[in-house]
Write a protein that holds these residues in place. Structure first.
Motif, short mmCIF file in Angstrom:
data_model
loop_
_atom_site.label_atom_id
_atom_site.label_comp_id
_atom_site.label_asym_id
_atom_site.label_seq_id
_atom_site.Cartn_x
_atom_site.Cartn_y
_atom_site.Cartn_z
N LYS A 1 0.86 -1.19 0.00
CA LYS A 1 0.00 0.00 0.00
C LYS A 1 0.89 1.22 0.00
CE LYS A 1 -4.14 -1.88 2.10
NZ LYS A 1 -4.99 -1.92 3.30
N TYR A 2 1.02 1.90 -1.17
CA TYR A 2 0.65 1.44 -2.49
C TYR A 2 1.86 1.39 -3.39
CZ TYR A 2 -4.15 1.65 -1.06
OH TYR A 2 -5.32 1.39 -0.40
N ARG A 3 3.01 1.81 -2.81
CA ARG A 3 4.24 1.83 -3.59
C ARG A 3 5.41 1.60 -2.66
NH1 ARG A 3 3.85 1.56 -9.10
NH2 ARG A 3 4.90 3.25 -10.22
N PHE A 4 6.32 0.71 -3.07
CA PHE A 4 7.59 0.60 -2.36
C PHE A 4 8.51 1.72 -2.81
CE2 PHE A 4 6.42 -4.03 -2.24
CZ PHE A 4 6.40 -4.17 -0.87
N VAL A 5 9.24 2.28 -1.85
CA VAL A 5 10.26 3.27 -2.18
C VAL A 5 11.55 2.84 -1.47
CG1 VAL A 5 11.01 5.67 -1.92
CG2 VAL A 5 8.63 5.17 -2.53
N ILE A 6 12.63 2.81 -2.23
CA ILE A 6 13.92 2.39 -1.66
C ILE A 6 14.63 3.61 -1.08
CG2 ILE A 6 16.11 1.23 -2.14
CD1 ILE A 6 14.68 0.40 -4.89
N ASP A 7 15.06 3.46 0.19
CA ASP A 7 15.92 4.46 0.80
C ASP A 7 17.34 4.19 0.28
OD1 ASP A 7 17.55 6.00 2.31
OD2 ASP A 7 16.75 5.36 4.25
N MET A 8 17.81 5.04 -0.62
CA MET A 8 19.06 4.72 -1.32
C MET A 8 20.29 4.87 -0.45
SD MET A 8 17.96 3.49 -4.09
CE MET A 8 19.63 3.08 -4.54
N GLN A 9 20.13 5.47 0.74
CA GLN A 9 21.26 5.51 1.68
C GLN A 9 21.62 4.08 2.12
OE1 GLN A 9 22.59 8.48 2.35
NE2 GLN A 9 20.97 9.60 1.28
#
Ligand SMILES: [Zn+2]
Ligand SMILES: [Zn+2]
Length: 350
Positions: A340-348
């Protein structure tokens, strides 16, 4: 051309899990900006490209086209950005700039083919482009967006693909305060369609196959939920909608939705490429001047307009933040619609 090495995360083959790897980025040319990537959204296209579901994937494949970061270098001819600015990169990192589409700010329909952020033809280094699952990216400044400072940066990332994909048709079909809009499907695209249509002042209805999503849809801003498998509910919205944004990502029957369009209404397919089944019945279309249309992402100027609008209206995506090494698990969950509703990668975390 001088290059530098950055860490990235990608797939080496159709069946391989994504893993850490090194890739080369070009040193910023006079028109480029270099961006340290802070967050990258996870789009279904990433998964399909990594696994070559659509054919044409070139390996290694580094996905990611919902990029938000901070500018670390600007080329000598760039006046729009300075070091330290927030920046966004969506699905397009280059286009010809000279065809009729590009001249009209419609780079997504570039007649010579736009350069995709990943798996596109890299005009500078040869080979193919690598996406946002990486520490840094270098992009022509005309294809870089300004990001409003007031929004949650991680939750901005999905606006760069899911947001613009639904914004562009809403704007093209003139959705505003007197519009009645319906959305089919409540995923990454569908939830943004609800928020953006609502932000534009429309009355918004979600079509859902299951009653379970009604509460969520209303929290996102939907005024109504219609269970599409209940004929009585479908009959109650016959001839109602000016625009339907259809986000369903697989073959499906659009005929029942056509009957819910108002005269001259349009159903816009944004989530599925391919033939429709069962076949499209033209009778309700002809007898009501109704259209079935398609739309893909949006141009750079339009993407900026959407980001500015989201800044003013405090609209962001609903997200679950993950670490880079959780991406393979995230793909499996996406296939089960378990997000729900989008994965977001913490690029750190790379
Ligand atoms: Zn995408
Ligand atoms: Zn062009």
């Amino acid at each position: 051309m001088n290059t530098f090495t950055v860490r990235a995360y990608g797939a080496e083959s159709t069946t391989a899990d994504l893993k850490e790897m090194n890739i080369e980025r070009r040193e910023a040319t006079p028109n480029d900006v270099e961006i340290e990537i802070l967050y990258c959204g996870v789009c279904h296209s990433d998964l399909h490209t990594a696994r070559n579901d659509w054919g044409g994937t070139i390996y290694p494949a580094v996905p990611g086209h919902e990029i938000v970061g901070r500018i670390t270098k600007v080329g000598s001819d760039v006046s729009k950005f300075k070091v330290g600015d927030l920046a966004g990169v969506g699905c397009i990192v280059d286009s010809c700039g000279t065809c009729e589409s590009c001249k009209h700010d419609l780079e997504q329909y570039c007649l010579n083919g736009f350069t995709g952020t990943y798996n596109g033809k890299d005009k500078h280094l040869g080979g193919h482009t690598f996406g946002g699952y990486s520490q840094k990216v270098v992009v022509d400044s005309n294809h870089v967006l300004k990001v409003p400072e007031n929004l949650d940066l991680a939750a901005v990332a999905p606006l760069l693909c899911a947001g613009i994909t639904t914004w562009s048709p809403l704007k093209h079909w003139n959705v505003g305060p007197n519009s009645k809009v319906a959305v089919v499907g409540l995923g990454g695209l569908g939830h943004m369609a609800i928020k953006l249509a609502k932000g534009l002042g429309a009355e918004v209805t979600l079509f859902s196959r299951t009653p379970g999503k009604a509460e969520d849809a209303k929290q996102l801003g939907a005024d109504h939920v219609v269970i599409s498998t209940e004929q009585s509910e479908m009959d109650s919205v016959k001839g109602k909608f000016d625009v339907i944004i259809d986000t369903v990502p697989y073959v499906h029957d659009v005929n029942p939705y056509i009957t819910t369009l108002n005269i001259s209404g349009t159903l816009v397919i944004v989530g599925y490429l391919g033939g429709l089944e069962p076949i499209l019945n033209t009778v309700p279309m002809i007898m009501g001047r109704k259209s079935v249309a398609g739309s893909v992402i949006g141009g750079i100027a339009e993407t900026q307009e959407m980001l500015d609008f989201c800044g003013e209206h405090n609209i962001v995506s609903e997200i679950e933040t993950i670490k880079m090494n959780e991406i393979n698990e995230a793909y499996e969950r996406m296939l089960k619609s378990d997000v729900k509703y989008r994965f977001v990668i913490d690029m750190q975390s790379l």
